[in-house]
Design an enzyme around this catalytic site. Structure first.
Site, PDB file in Angstrom:
ATOM      1  N   ASP A  86       0.869  -1.305  -0.084  1.00 28.90           N
ATOM      2  CA  ASP A  86      -0.054  -0.053  -0.291  1.00 28.90           C
ATOM      3  C   ASP A  86       0.999   1.289  -0.087  1.00 28.90           C
ATOM      4  OD1 ASP A  86       0.608  -0.665   2.706  1.00 28.90           O
ATOM      5  OD2 ASP A  86      -0.802   0.645   3.491  1.00 28.90           O
ATOM      6  N   GLU A 152      -0.016  -1.120   5.583  1.00 25.17           N
ATOM      7  CA  GLU A 152       1.003  -1.114   6.393  1.00 25.17           C
ATOM      8  C   GLU A 152       0.778   0.662   6.851  1.00 25.17           C
ATOM      9  OE1 GLU A 152       5.174   0.400   7.745  1.00 25.17           O
ATOM     10  OE2 GLU A 152       3.950   1.201   6.090  1.00 25.17           O
TER      11      GLU A 152
HETATM   12 ZN    ZN Z   1       6.776   2.333   4.148  1.00 22.72          ZN
END
Ligand code: ZN
Length: 405
Positions: A86, A152
């Site tokens: 992401d 993340e």
């Molecule tokens: Zn990163």
């Protein structure tokens, strides 16, 4: 062929194969709020094409997934190359080019995610055929794993499901390299990262009758000030770790919303804050201190209206990373990078979660973190070339000693 222990060579840029994979990854618009399945399924198919065994772990909605893939004998412990798929949003940022179209200029590759961290993932994926060849002729003596996660950037949420899946299935990797942008310097520690939000519920009233209301914004403001006071005290008195740019635990309020009109005592106010702890600091102790203050403020509010109150929620926590320069994985990466200097960083990564799982972990990847999350994010082509040299050096080393550590 590269010589180990010498600095990674700066060769103009990455190979054509690596570059084409990076370009492909950038084209998938994997902003955290959106699905990453296009990228994940593409990477899965690509790695399966090279004989990898793959596992997907989805989020509750089924719109996002982690990929864990293994080249070589999946029953043996191996080395993880880890990256998140992401990227942060581009909303409201002034970009000179389309952030999802890779644009090369002056030795740099511009795009959202070029540094953080599709450059690393692309180089690692491009290496798959060489890894397979080295496994087949026993030059490489342990399997290679790829760990590609979702979410993340919003609190290292996705990788937790991947780690749970590994634990439940008895898969114990021997070591992990998280390829966050470190300019190819081995990073052995990062702070813990914690996110909170606080909902203050007051009572609405006409602004001319302040005694009839409970002003949610004003009580929230007191909470915000208290959070800042805790931060100031830590900045003054916490034991320093000068390995970090900001050598103490920090707290910061980043978002606040409340109220609907100047002449209405507001009934609701919500704010969000984050806390970055030194690896040895207790996030829980700080949280309890803020909770205790919230309880005392709440008593004042409830003296006016028993239905008013404060809700404090610990949204996410990512543990810090605290490896040692003497760890086998750290020594190995230092040797591969030809870099005798390890560092510590203030941003959070998935590395602490892998370490907590019992997998020795170090962070090392191409690009500069200070270029990430900004408009016109870029990665220098020579950084990608250095990362590729690093991957090539993996082929020249034994992974055995990592397994015994
Ligand atoms: Zn990163």
């Amino acid at each position: 062929m590269n010589t180990l222990s010498e600095p990674l060579p700066s060769l103009g840029g990455p190979s054509v194969t690596a570059r084409s994979i990076i370009d492909r990854l950038i084209g998938f618009r994997t902003v955290s709020r959106d699905s990453n399945l296009g990228l994940i399924e593409w990477a899965r198919d690509y790695l399966q094409g090279h004989g990898a065994k793959t596992r997907l772990t989805h989020d509750a909605s089924g719109r996002k997934a982690n990929l864990f893939a293994t080249l070589g004998d999946s029953h043996k412990p191996g080395l993880i190359l880890s990256g998140h798929t992401d990227v942060v949003p581009v909303d409201g940022q002034a970009w000179d080019t389309d952030p999802f179209v890779p644009t090369e200029r002056d030795g740099k590759l511009y795009a959202r995610g070029s540094a953080d961290m599709k450059g690393f993932i692309g180089v690692a994926l491009a290496q798959a055929p060489q890894f397979v060849a080295a496994l087949n002729d026993n030059r490489l003596d342990a399997p290679l794993h790829y760990s590609l996660s979702y979410d993340e950037e919003v609190g290292c949420l996705g990788v937790r499901g991947l780690i749970r899946d590994l634990e439940e299935n008895g898969i114990r990797p021997a070591g992990c390299v998280v390829g966050e942008p470190t300019s190819m310097q081995p990073i052995i520690a990062h702070k813990g990262m914690h996110r909170f939000h606080c909902c203050v519920r007051g009572r609405e009233a006409h602004s001319s009758y302040v005694t009839h209301g409970v002003n949610a914004i004003e009580y929230a403001a007191r909470m915000v000030v208290f959070v800042r006071q805790v931060a100031d005290r830590l900045a003054q008195s916490e034991q320093r770790d000068y390995g970090f740019t900001v050598p103490y635990t920090t707290l910061s309020t980043g978002l606040i919303r409340g109220g609907i009109a100047t002449n209405i005592i507001p009934s609701n106010c919500e704010f969000h804050f984050d806390m970055r702890t030194l690896p040895q600091a207790s996030a829980d102790a700080i949280y309890q201190e803020i909770r205790a203050y919230a309880a005392s403020v709440e008593r004042e509010m409830q003296a006016v209206d028993p239905l008013s109150g404060i809700e404090l929620v610990w949204d996410s926590q990512t543990v810090g990373l605290a490896a040692s320069e003497t760890d086998a994985i750290v020594q190995w990466v230092m040797r591969l990078c030809g870099n005798p200097n390890v560092g510590k960083v203030s941003y959070g990564t998935e590395a602490g979660l892998f370490q907590k799982m019992g997998v020795p972990t170090v962070i090392c990847g191409p690009g500069d973190i200070s270029e990430a999350h900004r408009p016109n994010e870029f990665v220098a082509l020579e950084q990608l070339a250095q990362c590729e040299s690093f991957m090539n050096r993996i082929l020249q080393t034994s992974l055995r000693h990592l397994i015994s550590c």
